[in-house]
Design an enzyme around this catalytic site. Structure first.
Site, mmCIF file in Angstrom:
data_model
loop_
_atom_site.group_PDB
_atom_site.id
_atom_site.type_symbol
_atom_site.label_atom_id
_atom_site.label_comp_id
_atom_site.label_asym_id
_atom_site.label_seq_id
_atom_site.Cartn_x
_atom_site.Cartn_y
_atom_site.Cartn_z
ATOM 1 C CE LYS A 1 -4.178 -1.404 1.714
ATOM 2 N NZ LYS A 1 -4.474 -2.800 1.831
ATOM 3 C CD GLU B 1 -11.779 5.526 1.086
ATOM 4 O OE1 GLU B 1 -12.313 6.244 0.762
ATOM 5 O OE2 GLU B 1 -11.663 4.504 0.637
ATOM 6 C CB SER C 1 0.003 -7.997 -1.130
ATOM 7 O OG SER C 1 -0.849 -9.158 -0.123
HETATM 8 C C1 LIG Z 1 -5.208 -3.249 1.393
HETATM 9 C C2 LIG Z 1 -4.660 -5.328 1.620
HETATM 10 C C3 LIG Z 1 -4.678 -5.941 0.357
HETATM 11 C C4 LIG Z 1 -5.844 -5.643 -1.172
HETATM 12 O O1 LIG Z 1 -6.304 -4.520 -1.836
HETATM 13 P P1 LIG Z 1 -5.769 -4.350 -2.627
HETATM 14 O O2 LIG Z 1 -6.296 -2.788 -3.180
HETATM 15 O O3 LIG Z 1 -6.584 -5.347 -3.807
HETATM 16 O O4 LIG Z 1 -4.283 -4.881 -3.593
HETATM 17 C C5 LIG Z 1 -3.885 -7.102 -0.185
HETATM 18 N N1 LIG Z 1 -3.025 -7.663 0.299
HETATM 19 C C6 LIG Z 1 -2.771 -6.669 1.175
HETATM 20 C C7 LIG Z 1 -1.730 -6.977 2.576
HETATM 21 C C8 LIG Z 1 -3.519 -5.409 2.068
HETATM 22 O O5 LIG Z 1 -2.965 -4.420 3.101
#
Ligand SMILES: *Cc1c(COP(=O)(O)O)cnc(C)c1O
Length: 392
Positions: free
Chosen positions: A89, A111, A376
């Protein structure tokens, strides 16, 4: 370029900017300036510099040998979990805070649902000494106390949204209302959602993920492209970043994984591509989970980051055109995948990322198939859930 939006922000029938008249000047200002800012030398220098020295990029591309052996394929993990603040993020918030500065804004609003985007926003506001107001549903504030504490420590003001179900969509409504009343603020959106130009801008900022993947895979294997890229989808930003530089290379298989919660048809799910219909959410036309009256259906997933009732317009288009294959994983499958990765690779993934890992057992894999899974985020924030599962 089939998967780039039109000037008005449309991917096929999806996208656009469905906003109240009063927000038009704000969105127009951003639309008129974002491409020029993003491509300017001053922006690029500062963005790259912060990604390297503050975030810790490039994030490694790691050949997961034991995972590969287990599933009979060649599996790499793109380690977004190693970024500062623990997920992808921050790639976006770093970029947008620089855009806000270029536009001369001094106050940032955002938000947040689980609080992850709120923390990533509060982080860059602290870094840049900008005022930060984060809207968050009252229910979420209670559920996500550690992230609320982080935001406050970082100097952000957390404003509870007390209407409706007191969750993300209510926080979004509050943020938009505040933006209308305070048009001098910059609204920092956390995924590839919202009115044009946000989905395109966020995709471009997250595209650093696949930009690095291309270079790293070539260095490590001599190969131009992987066979398959897998990423989880909440709003779709980490997937957009991991897919971005492969979108037009149709021989690269793209797999988007949604959260099926207790099961796609259980009524407790967030598998938008399976359950959603065309509608407008958060200022853009896309697919979303809605009832017969067009009211948003409250989504459910064990992972707070995937608990979103829509997907960004790019993903709606990838789904419609079948450029990406949409799969899903239940809570249980994601938990099992998280435990497996932890035990065999020594990496505790975020619950969201565990959904991407959870489709491996459902795929027909070949030994020479090169797969990149976008990891992610890291699982520290999910320890409580993991421990509870262990005891069950
Ligand atoms: C917020 C988040 C997501 C989901 O958000 P996307 O906009 O779909 O990427 C996925 N993995 C993690 C670790 C997150 O914090």
């Amino acid at each position: 370029m089939k998967f780039q939006p039109t000037k008005e922000g449309y991917y096929g029938q999806f996208g656009g900017a469905f906003i109240p008249e009063l927000l038009y000047p704000n969105v127009k200002e951003l639309e008129d300036n974002y491409l020029e800012i993003l491509s300017s030398e001053a922006f690029q220098k500062e963005y790259k510099d912060l990604l390297q020295h503050y975030v810790g990029r490039p994030s490694p591309l790691y050949l997961a040998k034991r995972l590969s052996e287990k599933y009979g394929a060649t599996i790499y993990l793109k380690r977004e979990d190693l970024n500062h603040t623990g997920a992808h993020k921050v790639n976006n918030t770093i970029g947008q805070i620089l855009v806000a500065k270029h536009l001369g804004k001094t106050k940032i609003i955002a938000e947040t649902g689980a609080g992850q985007h709120g923390v990533a926003t509060a982080t860059v506001c602290a870094l840049m000494d900008l005022e930060c107001v984060v809207f968050m549903g009252e229910t979420d504030i209670k559920r996500q106390a550690p992230n609320v504490a982080r935001m406050k420590m970082l100097g952000a003001k957390v404003v509870p949204a007390t209407s409706g179900s007191k969750t993300l969509k209510d926080a979004t409504n509050e943020a938009i209302r505040y933006w209308i009343q305070n048009p001098e603020t910059y609204y920092l959106i956390g995924s590839v959602v919202g009115p044009h130009p946000y989905p395109d801008m966020v995709a471009r900022l997250q595209a650093v993920i696949s930009e690095e993947m291309k270079v790293q895979l070539k260095e490590q294997t001599g190969k131009e492209n992987p066979d398959t890229v897998i990423a989880c989808v909440g709003g779709g930003s980490n997937a957009a970043g991991a897919f971005y530089h492969y979108l037009e290379d149709e021989e690269v298989e793209l797999i988007a994984v949604e959260a099926a919660g207790l099961g796609v048809n259980s009524g407790e799910s967030a598998a938008t591509s399976q359950l959603g219909e065309v509608g407008v959410i958060h200022g853009s036309k896309t697919i979303l989970m809605q009832d017969e009256y067009g009211q948003i259906v409250e989504p459910y997933s064990i992972s707070a980051g995937l608990d979103y009732p829509g997907v960004g317009p790019l993903h709606a288009y990838l789904h419609e055109t079948k450029r990406a294959k949409f799969m899903n994983a239940t809570d249980k499958e994601a938990l099992d995948a998280a435990y497996e990765l932890t035990k065999i690779e020594g990496i505790i993934p975020a619950l969201e990322s565990a959904h991407a890992l959870a489709v491996l057992p459902k795929m027909d894999l070949r030994k020479e198939q090169t797969i990149i899974i976008n990891l992610s985020g890291r699982g520290d924030k999910d320890l409580e859930t993991y421990i509870k599962h262990l005891e069950e």
